[in-house]
Design a protein around this motif. Sequence first.
Motif, PDB file in Angstrom:
ATOM      1  N   LEU A  49       1.003  -1.128  -0.077  1.00 19.52           N
ATOM      2  CA  LEU A  49       0.139  -0.205   0.018  1.00 19.52           C
ATOM      3  C   LEU A  49       0.942   1.321   0.001  1.00 19.52           C
ATOM      4  O   LEU A  49       1.686   1.396   1.015  1.00 19.52           O
ATOM      5  CB  LEU A  49      -1.029  -0.024   1.377  1.00 19.52           C
ATOM      6  CG  LEU A  49      -1.855  -1.290   1.326  1.00 19.52           C
ATOM      7  CD1 LEU A  49      -2.398  -1.118   2.647  1.00 19.52           C
ATOM      8  CD2 LEU A  49      -2.879  -1.035   0.326  1.00 19.52           C
ATOM      9  N   LYS A  61      -3.418   4.716   4.022  1.00 17.89           N
ATOM     10  CA  LYS A  61      -2.688   3.497   3.667  1.00 17.89           C
ATOM     11  C   LYS A  61      -2.680   2.359   5.090  1.00 17.89           C
ATOM     12  O   LYS A  61      -2.986   1.550   5.137  1.00 17.89           O
ATOM     13  CB  LYS A  61      -1.512   3.508   2.855  1.00 17.89           C
ATOM     14  CG  LYS A  61      -0.272   4.486   3.956  1.00 17.89           C
ATOM     15  CD  LYS A  61       0.832   4.588   2.721  1.00 17.89           C
ATOM     16  CE  LYS A  61       1.798   5.187   3.269  1.00 17.89           C
ATOM     17  NZ  LYS A  61       1.657   6.679   4.154  1.00 17.89           N
ATOM     18  N   ILE A 103      -8.114   4.237  -3.609  1.00 20.71           N
ATOM     19  CA  ILE A 103      -6.883   3.544  -4.457  1.00 20.71           C
ATOM     20  C   ILE A 103      -6.808   4.006  -5.808  1.00 20.71           C
ATOM     21  O   ILE A 103      -7.859   4.360  -6.749  1.00 20.71           O
ATOM     22  CB  ILE A 103      -7.178   1.939  -4.571  1.00 20.71           C
ATOM     23  CG1 ILE A 103      -7.068   1.192  -3.181  1.00 20.71           C
ATOM     24  CG2 ILE A 103      -6.086   1.452  -5.459  1.00 20.71           C
ATOM     25  CD1 ILE A 103      -7.214  -0.168  -3.081  1.00 20.71           C
TER      26      ILE A 103
END
Lengths: 315, 370
Positions: free
Chosen positions: B44, B52, B222
């Motif tokens: 991440l 994250k 994301i």
Amino acid sequence: MQSKPKVRFWGSEAANGLLMISPTAIYAILLLAAPLAMIFAYSFMTDGYLKIIPEFQLCNYFGECHSYKDVNGARSVAQTYRGVWSDPLALTLLWRSLVISLVVTATTVLLAFPVAYFVSFYVAPSKKSLWLFLITIPFWTSYLIRVFLWKVILGTGGVINSGLLEIGLISEPITWLLYNANSVVITLAHAYAPFAILPIFVSLEKIDRSFLEAGRDLGESPFMTFWRVTLPLAMPGVVSAVLIVFIPTIGDYVTPNLVGGPEGKMVANLIELNYKKLDNYTLGSALAISSMAIVMAVSLLFLFLNRRFLKGNKR
Amino acid sequence: MTSEKPTMSGQTMIEFKDVHKYYGDYHALRGITATIKAGEFFSLLGPSGCGKTTLLRTIAGFEGISSGVVMIDGKDMVSVPANVRPTNMVFQSYAIFPHLTVEQNVGFGLRKDPRSKAEKAAAVAEALEMVGLKGYGARAAHALSGGQRQRVALARALILKPKVLLLDEPLSALDKKMREQMQMELIKLQRQVGITFILVTHDQEEALVMSDRIAVMFEGEIAQLADPETLYRRPNSRKVADFIGTMNFLPAEILSEIDGKVEVEAKGFGRLTLDAEQVSVAPGSSSASIGFRPETLTILFDGQTATDRESRAEVVEVVYYGDMTYYDIKLEGTTEPMRLSMRNVFGRPVLDIGTQTRVAWSPGALVLFR
């Protein structure tokens, strides 16, 4: 302070350091070390009427002792008494003081821990100092007044008894609340609560919260995480709290005097009696040194038992 | 999100379905949907505050979610507390218990293990050997260096044979040399144990080096989830391109669009046609630009000719790095300097500022952002 080449000491770092601590050092020597040394010396001397005869003897601690009086220029025995460790009364009071202060310490620390834990873990960071401030508020009034208040609360006509009588739970006042060891324990536990809460709070605050998450992450329940991680890491604070409460309570004499009654009298009351009413400084000093020795022995034993929690936890 | 490397088993280990997380009014996770495969080294990646670490903590169970589903190995984790989840974590601070020895730290999670004391001790010794700390068992935790603490944290987590190992910026506290060494060791370790590793990092280089796949996160979302190569060569937005490595941008004008092929005109490059896969469409963007990595342009020295296309350029800045030289160049007809990197070859001079030169490039290495 000038740095003359011949007199190297002045102006050196060591001299600066000594100069810096000298006010504190003088204070400590004059007000702590010197009186203590005097009491220690008195405890080995001989008691004379209104004076101390500088003759060495051990009988203030063991065996039979005599107080002397000058009668027509000749020394005569005024009184015979027993040394601390040969006197059943002194031993009873020392033992009782030890037991009371241990019970007070245990009660205070056990009650202080949840309070400190709550403030450290459940109070929002911005409110923590407010909470600590609130905890200290009852201690703005005089110690004596607080002790008297406990009389009002615990007495036969006090808050607890009248309340219980009113709601019919008891038919006559409870008498074992005041003027015995119980009331001394309650009063002292209350008096020393903030001194126990603060060091425990500080050591809880210092625990990195990721340790607790790591405990959970490695499969332990919240309770087991507390037992295996939080408590051991808070032990330095618990140890300080224990010492801070234990050391002064064993020598307390105001509380037992006011709420203790005959069964609640402690060694400090006997020391006071010897110093003031009986004018026996040497026995009083021997009692003081003896109780100090007990405090020291118990404290050292306690520190030794907890040594693994106190070693180099630098992170 | 194309060309995923085959992983060891390929089964889904972790699944996020439209995960949202609010802290009061703050929307920390904004609809995360992704799958992480078993045996994968997943990262991440994102700047601080992108969510994250929050996402990692929802896997560990330290952070509840406001809505959505987090599944580990096919099981919904909504009511599963952290101590029962099949995950273990290496904390950013390592969280090595200071009141315990190295051995006691590594064996911390074995309390309920039914094995005998001797077997547990052997397991601890084995775990310590695996992370290169053989013989350190009796040491006090506070006497360890940063790198050693990290190894203890790894051993402590791996000894429990979790399905997923979570690593929260584990290398950020180490110095550069140590960090690079630990990167390689972590990769090796992951191949050796075959456990799914999920790494949180803000260091794009670290993510590229270590991961099978990377999710780039911005502001709780994301932005792109792909393998390192795709992420580097075909970033799907200017933001991702900017975050991963260095990317130059040149304003471009779209001339025509036929069957996905886009014909553009850019000053310095001239007129060129790009394939559909080279085009990334960012919603809401009005202007188009051509993006290219520093190493996709090559300076042509005397006598060399371009295999594909070439442009004229002027050197405006030179930064010498030993193995590499970075040039800032202005392509003919442009005003913004572009970064170009050249591997230094023995016998070839480093150009001076002001040199007029030619650069070779290939339309296939360019990306169009629009």
